[in-house]
Scaffold this motif. Structure first.
Motif, PDB file in Angstrom:
ATOM      1  N   GLN A 182       0.806  -1.224   0.000  1.00 46.65           N
ATOM      2  CA  GLN A 182       0.000   0.000   0.000  1.00 46.65           C
ATOM      3  C   GLN A 182       0.838   1.273   0.000  1.00 46.65           C
ATOM      4  OE1 GLN A 182      -2.561   0.497   3.440  1.00 46.65           O
ATOM      5  NE2 GLN A 182      -0.985  -0.242   4.835  1.00 46.65           N
ATOM      6  N   HIS A 225      -3.980   2.745  -1.559  1.00 46.89           N
ATOM      7  CA  HIS A 225      -5.427   2.635  -1.773  1.00 46.89           C
ATOM      8  C   HIS A 225      -6.076   3.965  -1.475  1.00 46.89           C
ATOM      9  CE1 HIS A 225      -5.982   2.438   2.593  1.00 46.89           C
ATOM     10  NE2 HIS A 225      -4.986   1.579   2.618  1.00 46.89           N
ATOM     11  N   GLN A 252      -2.617   8.101   3.768  1.00 50.68           N
ATOM     12  CA  GLN A 252      -2.585   7.407   2.479  1.00 50.68           C
ATOM     13  C   GLN A 252      -2.913   8.365   1.326  1.00 50.68           C
ATOM     14  OE1 GLN A 252      -2.986   3.765   0.914  1.00 50.68           O
ATOM     15  NE2 GLN A 252      -1.060   3.877   2.012  1.00 50.68           N
ATOM     16  N   LEU A 293      -0.480   9.329  -1.778  1.00 48.24           N
ATOM     17  CA  LEU A 293      -0.906   9.214  -3.179  1.00 48.24           C
ATOM     18  C   LEU A 293      -0.691  10.531  -3.917  1.00 48.24           C
ATOM     19  CD1 LEU A 293      -2.265   7.731  -5.529  1.00 48.24           C
ATOM     20  CD2 LEU A 293      -4.483   8.347  -4.552  1.00 48.24           C
ATOM     21  N   SER A 315      -2.745   3.520  -7.979  1.00 51.58           N
ATOM     22  CA  SER A 315      -3.605   3.412  -6.797  1.00 51.58           C
ATOM     23  C   SER A 315      -4.434   2.138  -6.959  1.00 51.58           C
ATOM     24  CB  SER A 315      -4.530   4.633  -6.692  1.00 51.58           C
ATOM     25  OG  SER A 315      -5.426   4.480  -5.610  1.00 51.58           O
TER      26      SER A 315
END
Lengths: 421, 106
Positions: A151, A156, A163, A167, A276
């Motif tokens: 991850q 995700h 997170q 990203l 992703s």
């Protein structure tokens, strides 16, 4: 987020700690509601039970985070339409304005027979009614090769927080002319239009600073929410940048490799420069622990949101099977008000009104290009049934799209105020 | 259903003939507790404390103004897909209860 950390109490009221072990002494004969999870379902339920009971019910909200970052509008942060700080909220309003006891701990398990919630600290809290609104857990194993370790390479970003920041950094740092691969989840999942709004926001970033970049969507589905509207918007705002490949076209994602950033399908092996991956989902673990699930999700009584497996437990939001409502923050907020009214009625004898459910989901395709879908629902014996609805139309006037986007900003302000103040 | 529509048309015509709804006694079937409960549906979008950016504030709205607007959404005379959907399932009792509750808010 598999590791359980010991958290400390927020210390809003010194009485809280004492009360945990001796609820009946500290609070006399007041009935007690414990709410697990401080998102759109749990925070709303805690507030409305406390507010409407005017002190007649003791309400405790168990939420590990002291600062809650909403999943909704995290895509707008990806697209630079919102600052990260603007999607973070605290629980002081619930404590100060409505007297909700805040316990910033993990809820580890539920003892249904003794009606107790066991916390990470070793303490337990008794309840008369328990609300479980834990959101989702991710089934990493649903995508062959994806894992908790992977991850960080292929975020995700489906539970907001760091997170999403990760990203965004990877999107902004992707090499010029590179390929971004997006793997949406299979149904059912949190926020049906979310993966496609995410693609829109990433395309918006690329258009500004990396215009020759490509986005490939390897979808495990053959259709998706607001499909016609998104595809029209992608063609209009990001021509040639986004390629959506359905499951029947690519034949299924056989394996992914987070080290080499490769996605193997029947059609081809796709090499990503950033990616992703949003795996399949299930109800948050505490729901499983409480035994109110049937498989991945929790069946509920449509008129009250009570778990079918335990009448003293209510399950809200993403964790519940609330067909035909989608898993959204708006849905959870709506369900929370139905449950709050029912809980108050059963504990204090106050009037229980006919349940009314509603949902609207706004998505942003590009600057000032907002779209929306919504519906009214009513409870039947079998399900929460859609009674009417609407969806934005393709080819709409740009002024209407701008108004829809502005409406979404108003909604964010409204629902977060409704949840947290 | 038919009788409700008849009642609504009466309500509608009254609004244009005088400001009778400023007087809460004429809010037929109104129940402030029910109004407060229904208001929960409004505040998912209408921020009760903010500036009303993107979505207008409804607190402080006059009773007859509120009823006029809701009925205009219900008849689809006034545009907005969300509000038309909200108004669609509000009957006379719901509209008047909301109006009564709103009139009691500061």
């Amino acid at each position: 987020m598999t590791k359980i950390k010991r958290r400390t109490f927020v210390g809003l009221a010194a009485a809280t700690t004492t009360a945990l072990s001796m609820p009946s002494i500290a609070f006399g004969a007041l009935p007690r509601v414990v709410v697990i999870g401080g998102g759109a379902g749990g925070a709303t339920a805690a507030k409305y039970i406390a507010k409407d009971s005017k002190g007649a019910i003791d309400v405790t909200l168990v939420e590990a985070s002291k600062r809650y970052y909403t999943c909704f509008f995290s895509n707008l942060y990806l697209g630079d339409f919102r600052a990260y700080s603007s999607i973070g909220h605290n629980y002081y309003g619930l404590a100060v304005n409505h007297g909700v006891n805040m316990v910033h701990e993990w809820a580890l398990s539920v003892n249904n027979a003794a009606k107790k919630v066991n916390l990470g600290s070793g303490e337990s809290i008794s309840y008369d009614k328990l609300v479980i609104s834990p959101g989702i857990d991710l089934k990493f194993e649903s995508v062959n090769g994806y894992s908790a370790e992977a991850q960080s390479k292929m975020p995700h970003a489906w539970k907001s927080g760091t997170q999403v920041q990760l990203l965004k950094n990877q999107v902004k740092g992707m090499k010029k002319g590179g390929t971004f691969v997006m793997v949406p989840p299979p149904n059912p999942y949190r926020c049906p239009p979310g993966p496609y709004e995410r693609v829109s926001m990433i395309a918006h970033q690329f258009k500004k600073s990396n215009p020759t970049a490509k986005i490939v969507i390897l979808d495990p589905k053959n259709k998706f929410s607001k499909q016609g509207l998104f595809m029209e918007g992608w063609q209009k705002h990001y021509p040639g940048m986004i390629e959506w490949i359905s499951a029947e076209t690519h034949g299924g994602i056989k394996k992914i490799n987070a080290e080499t950033m490769e996605f193997e399908t029947d059609l081809d092996t796709f090499k990503a420069d950033a990616a992703s991956v949003v795996p399949a989902q299930r109800a948050g673990r505490i729901a499983m622990n409480a035994g109110v699930n049937k498989g991945d999700w929790c069946p509920i009584v449509p008129g009250s949101m009570q778990a079918q497996a335990d009448e003293n437990i209510y399950v809200l939001g993403d964790a519940s099977i609330a067909k035909s409502m989608p898993k959204s923050g708006f849905s959870a907020n709506s369900q929370a008000k139905v449950a709050a009214n029912h809980i108050r009625g059963s504990l204090t004898g106050s009037k229980v009104f006919t349940p009314r459910f509603a949902n609207t989901c706004w998505s942003l395709v590009a600057t000032n290009d907002g779209i929306k879908v919504g519906a009214n629902y009513k409870a039947t014996a079998e399900k929460i049934d859609k009674t009417s609805g609407f969806i934005s139309k393709t080819g709409e006037d740009s002024n209407l799209r701008k108004a829809t986007y502005e409406e979404s900003i108003g909604w964010y302000s409204g629902i977060t105020s409704d949840m947290f103040s | 259903m038919k009788s409700k529509l008849v009642l609504l048309s009466i309500v509608f015509s009254l609004i244009f003939t005088n400001s009778i709804f400023a007087d809460q006694k004429h809010l037929v079937g109104a129940d402030a507790d029910y109004g407060e409960h229904l208001f929960g549906e409004c505040v998912t979008c209408h921020n009760s404390t903010g500036l009303g950016q993107g979505i207008p504030k409804i607190t402080g709205m006059k009773t007859n103004q509120f009823i006029t607007k809701i009925l205009a959404y219900k008849s689809k005379e006034k545009e907005n897909a969300v509000m038309q959907m909200v108004a669609e399932r509000l009957g006379e009792e719901e509209i008047n209860s909301l109006a009564l509750y709103l009139s009691k808010l500061k």
